[in-house]
Scaffold this active site. Structure first.
Site, short mmCIF file in Angstrom:
data_model
loop_
_atom_site.label_atom_id
_atom_site.label_comp_id
_atom_site.label_asym_id
_atom_site.label_seq_id
_atom_site.Cartn_x
_atom_site.Cartn_y
_atom_site.Cartn_z
N HIS A 148 -2.40 -2.96 -5.61
CA HIS A 148 -2.02 -1.58 -5.33
C HIS A 148 -0.52 -1.42 -5.10
CE1 HIS A 148 -6.38 -0.67 -3.82
NE2 HIS A 148 -6.31 -0.89 -5.11
N LEU A 393 -12.09 -6.04 -1.68
CA LEU A 393 -11.59 -5.71 -3.02
C LEU A 393 -10.12 -6.09 -3.16
CD1 LEU A 393 -13.31 -2.24 -3.53
CD2 LEU A 393 -14.12 -4.48 -4.22
N PHE A 394 -9.54 -6.67 -2.13
CA PHE A 394 -8.23 -7.33 -2.17
C PHE A 394 -7.09 -6.41 -2.62
CE2 PHE A 394 -11.53 -10.41 -3.79
CZ PHE A 394 -11.86 -10.87 -2.53
N CYS A 395 -7.17 -5.14 -2.24
CA CYS A 395 -6.13 -4.16 -2.62
C CYS A 395 -5.87 -4.20 -4.12
CB CYS A 395 -4.84 -4.41 -1.84
SG CYS A 395 -5.00 -4.03 -0.09
N ALA A 396 -6.95 -4.44 -4.86
CA ALA A 396 -6.91 -4.40 -6.33
C ALA A 396 -8.24 -3.84 -6.79
CB ALA A 396 -6.66 -5.79 -6.90
#
Length: 473
Positions: A148, A393-396
């Site tokens: 992100h 979701l790992f900032c993705a």
């Protein structure tokens, strides 16, 4: 410090040199692997009883500080002072240290003559700064696979989001088509990661840079996950800018870097307006104010900078360079192979990948386990084995959704389980490691995964404030 400089007689340069060599004097001349990091001896309680040395396997979020970095910072701390324009000895010392750190980072990145190194708070801050410098009419091209920090800063520009490629060659071809078809054919910027924060796979940065330049575009490299694992050369990759964070480079003291071409930086308004960015301020006859801004990196460094954070980044750059990336990369390949081999022995585990099993990668691996909520699995690794990984979701979000084969509208939130323990959820588990990871941590992780899948969790868990936690009631 082993030999503190006499502040009454030592020159600033002598003091800087003494501060910068304090750990070199005491370090083992033979670089050990893994590199010493803070927290390597920390023990944590297990919900099943007893304690165990903590296995930090969440390097992709924040890597522990190198012991060398901590020692350098501690050696400098008594000499801390405000940088630039101060007449006092500590201010002059801190200014020299700050500007020398800029040189160190430029050398670490192999910057071109004339490139600027701007110190920021993080990769996110760096890319938002660059977004504020875009020329009028600039179009941004970014793959949906980005973190992100790379996906979201371009709010005032026209953005073309590119679908996830399944091979490096497809990535280059997709970008070339998009750039060639842009209308109007004006200024453009490509933003791409060097290594995925989800899959760890290396992206074809040099080829993407060549494609961008062939179509009159510029390119910025998000090296947050690449720089801690591999050498990065601005000149060899031929990227226009590079951004990375100290907290992923074993220097978690709140600083980041944007380095690259000076023209867009000089032609834009300062990222922040204030002292340090301004060169001259004067009242006008009509009562207003005229401002002359710096044309150097200071233009975008308004306010008192994070001197300690900047020095920590420089220290980490030196430590990694001196340790030798060849040996660091080779050792990490061994760890990656061990984790992947171990996970491959568990049929219920599916490793997430864009480019396939043979793609080169760094020590970042995400996976899901059949029959498990990923947050539940991560919680059990922590509570029952003392292993710290990440779930979510790992900032993705778009990338993880694509890899999980979900509908874009399926519910899911970074770090928050949407299902009860044991039920499927739209999230994954990520294990990540690096220069400070001992073999035992990796072996414990592989053994814990096998045991959890075979025997199940030993404890009951519940959801509390969006997190899966041991039920102690």
């Amino acid at each position: 410090m082993s030999a503190r400089p006499d502040v009454a007689t030592a020159t600033t340069a002598e003091t800087v040199a003494a501060v910068e060599t304090v750990t070199a004097e005491s370090a083992d001349p033979c670089c050990a692997a893994p590199l010493p990091v803070l927290g390597r001896d920390v023990t944590v309680p297990l919900v099943t009883g007893g304690e165990v040395t903590y296995a930090a396997l969440d390097y992709a979020a924040s890597a522990p500080a190198l012991q060398r970095v901590w020692d350098d910072v501690a050696a400098y701390a008594p000499y801390y002072g405000s940088v630039h324009r101060g007449a006092g000895y500590l201010s002059q010392l801190s200014t020299d240290l700050f500007e020398n750190s800029r040189v160190t980072v430029a050398e670490f990145l192999d910057c071109r003559p004339g490139d600027q190194v701007v110190f920021t708070r993080s990769t996110t801050d760096s890319l938002n700064l660059l977004a504020a410098t875009l020329p009028a009419g600039c179009e941004v091209f970014v793959f949906e696979t980005e973190h992100h920090a790379s996906l979201l800063p371009w709010r005032d520009a026209r953005v073309t989001y590119l679908n996830a490629p399944r091979t490096p060659e497809q990535a280059v071809a997709t970008l070339e088509r998009a750039l060639a078809d842009r209308d109007p054919y004006g200024p453009a910027l490509v933003c791409v990661t060097g290594a995925s924060n989800v899959t760890g796979e290396l992206w074809p940065v040099k080829e993407l840079a060549a494609a961008a330049h062939a179509h009159g575009a510029r390119i910025v490299l998000d090296a947050a996950q690449l720089a801690p694992h591999h050498p990065v050369s601005v000149q060899e990759l031929d990227v226009d800018w590079i951004a990375f964070s100290g907290h992923k480079l074993y220097a978690p003291f709140g600083s980041g870097v944007l380095a690259g071409r000076a023209d867009w930086l000089q032609d834009s308004e300062p990222y922040l307006a204030g002292g340090g960015a301004s060169r001259k301020v004067a009242r006008r006859a009509d009562g207003g104010v005229d401002v002359e801004w710096h044309t150097t990196a200071a233009r975008h460094e308004a306010g008192s900078p994070n001197v300690i954070g900047v020095y920590a980044i420089a220290s980490a750059c030196k430590a990694l360079t001196e340790a030798g990336f060849d040996s660091l990369v080779e050792r990490e390949r061994h760890l990656i192979a061990r984790v992947r081999e171990g996970l491959a022995e568990v049929p219920e585990v599916r490793v997430l990948s864009l480019f396939g099993d043979d793609a080169p990668r760094v020590g970042v691996i995400s996976f899901v386990v059949e029959g498990w909520n990923s947050s539940h699995f991560a919680a059990a690794l922590s509570a029952e084995y003392g292993i710290g990984v990440r779930d979510g979701l790992f900032c993705a979000h778009p990338l993880v959704r694509t890899l999980l084969g979900s509908d874009p509208q399926d519910p899911g939130e970074c770090g928050a389980p949407e299902a009860a323990p044991g039920e499927r959820s739209l999230n994954a588990i990520r294990v990540s490691f690096g220069a400070g990871t001992p073999d035992e941590h990796v072996e414990r992780f592989v053994g814990a995964v096998k045991e959890l899948v075979r025997d199940g969790a030993q404890w009951k868990y519940r959801t509390e404030d969006g997190r899966c936690v041991p039920d102690r009631g």
